[in-house]
Design a protein around this motif. Sequence first.
Motif, PDB file in Angstrom:
ATOM      1  N   MET A 250      51.204 106.004  44.924  1.00 11.88           N
ATOM      2  CA  MET A 250      50.120 105.814  43.970  1.00 11.88           C
ATOM      3  C   MET A 250      50.645 105.318  42.636  1.00 11.88           C
ATOM      4  O   MET A 250      49.994 104.514  41.956  1.00 11.88           O
TER       5      MET A 250
ATOM      6  N   ASP B 155      43.824 111.364  40.446  1.00 11.01           N
ATOM      7  CA  ASP B 155      43.575 110.899  41.815  1.00 11.01           C
ATOM      8  C   ASP B 155      43.895 112.000  42.826  1.00 11.01           C
ATOM      9  O   ASP B 155      43.131 112.235  43.776  1.00 11.01           O
TER      10      ASP B 155
ATOM     11  N   ILE C  55      47.543 109.437  38.123  1.00  7.18           N
ATOM     12  CA  ILE C  55      48.048 109.980  39.384  1.00  7.18           C
ATOM     13  C   ILE C  55      47.520 111.392  39.599  1.00  7.18           C
ATOM     14  O   ILE C  55      47.031 111.739  40.683  1.00  7.18           O
TER      15      ILE C  55
END
Length: 244
Positions: free
Chosen positions: A173, A142, A139
């Motif tokens: 996400m 990203d 996460i």
Amino acid sequence: MTAQLHRIETSPDLVEQVYVALLDSISTGALPPGRRITQDELAERLAVSRQPVMQALRLLKKDGFVLDAPLLAHGAGQRTRGLQVAPLDPAQIGQVYQVRAALDALAVRLAAERGARIDRALIDQGHAADRRGDLKALIEADIAFHAAVYRAAGNPFIERSAQLHLHHIRRAMGLALQSDDLRRPVWDEHEAIVDAIAQGDADTAVRLMGDHTGKAAQALQDQLGGGDSGGAPGTDQLRGRRRS
């Protein structure tokens, strides 16, 4: 792929630390939707007093990540309400991804027009997190990638706008990246976007980013049971549209 709540150290910004720790746990599913939570339990698991937990929960409730739980009966007329982790709303997730898709498309176009170079170490970090099966690191990687694209656009208002819904993106996400089929190609897709930006190919960069964001949005709709018709409005708009 699992994540756990970890003890945190005391510091002046303890409420913020507790907020982030709880939000991370909500995002990764360590605190899943519908899970009832209490101040005492969270304070014990985080090794802090109830006060910062109470303040952090107030912030999480304000931001829509926790809500009042249904009343529980304990006999003899005693009932408690408490809090629970808010469910993921397919419509809200779709709306958030609509905004993200628009910002991402603008960012990659501007970045490509500038021939920007995005640090490829970000790609390596994402691949490494994927190999470890580290959801929290995935996460964070990203988010760091998309932030780098926003900065590469040369327009600071893009990143500032993205920050307004970042926490909801983190949670979405966390769900999306638990899917092997969706997670595995993510960093190859990111690398292709970086290549198109570096080559100054704005149309290709926009198309690749649109496909990338649209696939994630559709996967979330499917996981949440929203589908194309019953879920968020405009899901089809999140699928990258080719320019003619």
